[in-house]
Design an enzyme around this catalytic site. Structure first.
Site, PDB file in Angstrom:
ATOM      1  N   HIS A 105       1.283  -1.616  -7.530  1.00  0.00           N
ATOM      2  CA  HIS A 105       2.599  -2.263  -7.326  1.00  0.00           C
ATOM      3  C   HIS A 105       3.147  -2.765  -8.659  1.00  0.00           C
ATOM      4  O   HIS A 105       2.949  -3.938  -8.999  1.00  0.00           O
ATOM      5  CB  HIS A 105       2.460  -3.463  -6.390  1.00  0.00           C
ATOM      6  CG  HIS A 105       2.248  -3.111  -4.956  1.00  0.00           C
ATOM      7  ND1 HIS A 105       3.281  -2.866  -4.095  1.00  0.00           N
ATOM      8  CD2 HIS A 105       1.111  -2.977  -4.234  1.00  0.00           C
ATOM      9  CE1 HIS A 105       2.794  -2.603  -2.893  1.00  0.00           C
ATOM     10  NE2 HIS A 105       1.484  -2.659  -2.943  1.00  0.00           N
ATOM     11  N   CYS A 150       3.147   2.383  -3.686  1.00  0.00           N
ATOM     12  CA  CYS A 150       2.045   2.177  -2.743  1.00  0.00           C
ATOM     13  C   CYS A 150       2.185   3.083  -1.510  1.00  0.00           C
ATOM     14  O   CYS A 150       1.820   4.245  -1.577  1.00  0.00           O
ATOM     15  CB  CYS A 150       1.920   0.704  -2.379  1.00  0.00           C
ATOM     16  SG  CYS A 150       0.258   0.318  -1.818  1.00  0.00           S
ATOM     17  N   GLU A 174       6.032  -3.628  -9.378  1.00  0.00           N
ATOM     18  CA  GLU A 174       7.090  -4.633  -9.198  1.00  0.00           C
ATOM     19  C   GLU A 174       6.585  -6.068  -9.358  1.00  0.00           C
ATOM     20  O   GLU A 174       7.355  -6.964  -9.705  1.00  0.00           O
ATOM     21  CB  GLU A 174       7.783  -4.463  -7.837  1.00  0.00           C
ATOM     22  CG  GLU A 174       6.976  -4.840  -6.595  1.00  0.00           C
ATOM     23  CD  GLU A 174       6.120  -3.717  -6.034  1.00  0.00           C
ATOM     24  OE1 GLU A 174       5.743  -2.814  -6.810  1.00  0.00           O
ATOM     25  OE2 GLU A 174       5.789  -3.743  -4.828  1.00  0.00           O
TER      26      GLU A 174
HETATM   27  N1  GLN Z   1      -0.421   0.894   4.251  1.00  0.00           N
HETATM   28  C1  GLN Z   1      -0.906   1.439   3.028  1.00  0.00           C
HETATM   29  C2  GLN Z   1      -2.332   1.032   2.737  1.00  0.00           C
HETATM   30  O1  GLN Z   1      -2.824   0.090   3.303  1.00  0.00           O
HETATM   31  C3  GLN Z   1       0.001   1.046   1.886  1.00  0.00           C
HETATM   32  C4  GLN Z   1      -0.017  -0.417   1.601  1.00  0.00           C
HETATM   33  C5  GLN Z   1       1.170  -0.880   0.808  1.00  0.00           C
HETATM   34  O2  GLN Z   1       2.176  -0.187   0.710  1.00  0.00           O
HETATM   35  N2  GLN Z   1       1.095  -2.059   0.258  1.00  0.00           N
HETATM   36  O3  GLN Z   1      -2.997   1.644   1.932  1.00  0.00           O
END
Ligand code: GLN
Length: 530
Positions: free
Chosen positions: A497, A375, A499
């Protein structure tokens, strides 16, 4: 429906969530269909707006709900997919009641905690309990009441439990109280805190059926007898749960204590022989080890619990113990990084630590160290690439500063004004490009993964990045979902994600690839032992 209610005494952080998940596991090993509900007595509607440094990881479910990390434990231990209804908070309960009041549903009555809030709690539990799990109706529902008995916040929930106990036949509901049994300076197990917390439970009209004694040591029979005498539970219903090196050993411990059989007796469930395949999966021997660095803003393990578990699942599948080196992004130590077998940059928000994370990514890219970005770790990999391979030194994300926004806010986010539950959340289908690393890892072209973000790769710069050699290896429509760099031993980052969906029996493919690459680096004489 059989209900197993789990409360906690003495203090928080006893591992009540793991205990709950483990109780579920030993029943699931007996082929019962098990589901689980977490009650969080805070006023937030959900965990999405909470600071992970205080409350731990925000876990994301298929349906996009942002929930307490214990739901991650339930999903991993029980190998099931839960939804928003499985996390009940005070905020949700009150919101529902107030909405009903405004609609006039209460027909002129004075709306009160008892019966209106408690009725809402009971109906939320019942509703969550009968949600189908993998297409079948659950037979047993675990309900973990967050917080500690005696907290003001958890009172209405305990009152609802007390009422449920009166309303249901006694074989349909059991109450398990998880408590601390500390050890004094003489090395003796102390039962007094347990006695007090059971007393606090009784004050609200609840008598536990089972007591799980959490301690660093095994609770011996004479201590069990003492607890039994003071707390009115039979000694065989006092269950020792000593701290074990790995959370996946907890079900085995409860099994050894004979909890499943007494529990089945009490719930009038058929006594069955447990299946052992799950234990074989989680207890695999390690023949090798690797060390990977997680470069992050918080060095707190609870914030990255799903990543930690996903690394463990992948490691197990590859008979490899994965040692995690937590590295503060604000104090990057390149000599440690040089000796590491893999670098992981997890999800994150805001500008703190970004400089160090970018340096770590560059270090992984230029030194052929396996890299997994998740992410934010994906977005930062795009920024790093743009800065150094396109020479755009001002490349940045709209979230963290001014410059050329290679990472920009999602168009649909422009109209969003509230913070809670408004990100791009949960499952989205992703199409994987043939012949890429990610294709090789998943072994298919259509995958579904969970998301939680507000920003994306700016469509304006995708062509430039591609021309500079960055491979966008999967997409959801026109949205970039993963990247890789050909020629690098392992450089993979995902907007999603992975995970959150890793399970002991189904490790996540990107993690498998990452641990495998870390092993190869080590075997080639680089990394920790090289
Ligand atoms: N801050 C980034 C976004 O909002 C990544 C978010 C995250 O890593 N969950 O896109």
């Amino acid at each position: 429906m059989k209900y197993i209610i789990v409360t906690g005494g003495v203090m928080s952080g006893l591992g009540k969530g793991i205990t709950t998940a483990s109780i579920g596991r030993i029943l699931k090993n007996r082929r019962f269909e098990v589901t689980a509900v977490k009650i969080d007595p805070y006023l937030n509607i959900d965990a999405g707006t909470m600071n992970p440094a205080q409350h731990g990881e925000v876990f994301v479910l298929n349906d996009g709900s942002e929930v307490d990390l214990d739901l991650g434990n339930y999903e991993r231990f029980l190998d099931i997919n839960l939804n928003a209804s499985h996390n009940i908070t005070t905020g949700k309960v009150y919101r529902n009641v107030i909405e009903k009041e405004r609609r006039g549903d209460y027909l002129g009555s004075t709306v009160q905690i008892i019966p209106h809030i408690t009725d809402e709690i009971k109906s939320s539990i019942r509703k969550a309990a009968c949600q189908k799990i993998n297409g079948t109706e659950p037979e047993i529902c675990l309900v973990e009441v967050g917080g500690t008995v005696g907290d003001i916040e958890s009172m209405p929930f305990l009152e609802a439990v007390r009422q449920m106990r009166g309303e249901l036949p006694s074989q349909d509901l059991v109450l398990i109280h998880v408590t601390l049994v500390p050890i004094d300076t003489m090395g003796e197990l102390k039962t007094k805190p347990t006695q007090h917390s059971v007393k606090a439970l009784r004050e609200v009209g609840i008598q536990p059926d089972f007591i799980v004694a959490r301690s660093t040591r095994t609770t011996d029979y004479s201590t069990k007898k003492k607890i039994s005498a003071f707390c009115d539970v039979p000694p065989e219903a006092v269950i020792s749960a000593a701290t074990v090196p790995d959370i996946y050993e907890v079900p085995l411990e409860l099994e050894r204590e004979g909890l499943a059989d007494v529990l089945c007796d009490r719930l009038h469930l058929e006594k069955r022989e447990p299946e052992t395949s799950w234990y074989r999966t989680v207890m695999k021997e390690y023949s090798e080890s690797v060390a990977v660095a997680i470069v992050s803003k918080y060095g707190i393990e609870d914030v990255y619990i799903s990543i930690k578990e996903a690394l463990k699942h992948a490691g197990r599948a590859l008979s490899t113990q994965v040692e995690i080196v937590w590295m503060d992004a604000e104090h990057l130590d390149k000599t440690v990084l040089a000796a590491i077998d893999g670098i992981l940059v997890p999800g994150g928000f805001g500008s703190r630590g970004v400089k160090g994370k970018l340096e770590a990514i560059q270090f992984a890219r230029t030194n052929a160290i396996p890299y997994l970005g998740l992410c934010f770790g994906f977005q930062l990999a795009v920024i790093e690439y743009a800065q150094h391979m396109l020479g755009w030194s001002n490349a940045i994300s709209e979230e963290i500063g001014n410059g050329r926004y290679v990472i920009a806010i999602l168009p649909e986010q422009h109209s969003v004004t509230e913070l809670g539950g408004t990100m791009r959340l949960g499952n989205y289908p992703i199409t994987v490009k043939e012949g890429t690393l990610i294709h090789q890892l998943y072994g298919k072209q259509e995958i579904i993964e969970r998301h939680r973000h507000r920003y994306e790769v700016n469509p304006q710069y995708i062509d430039d990045l591609r021309q500079a050699g960055l491979v966008f290896s999967s997409q959801n429509g026109d949205r970039m979902e993963s990247l890789e760099i050909s020629g690098h031993p392992f450089f993979l980052a995902t907007q999603f994600h992975p995970e959150f969906t890793s399970r002991p029996a189904h490790p996540s493919p990107p993690f498998i690839g990452f641990v495998h690459a870390a092993k190869e680096r080590k075997a080639a004489g680089h990394g920790k032992s090289g």
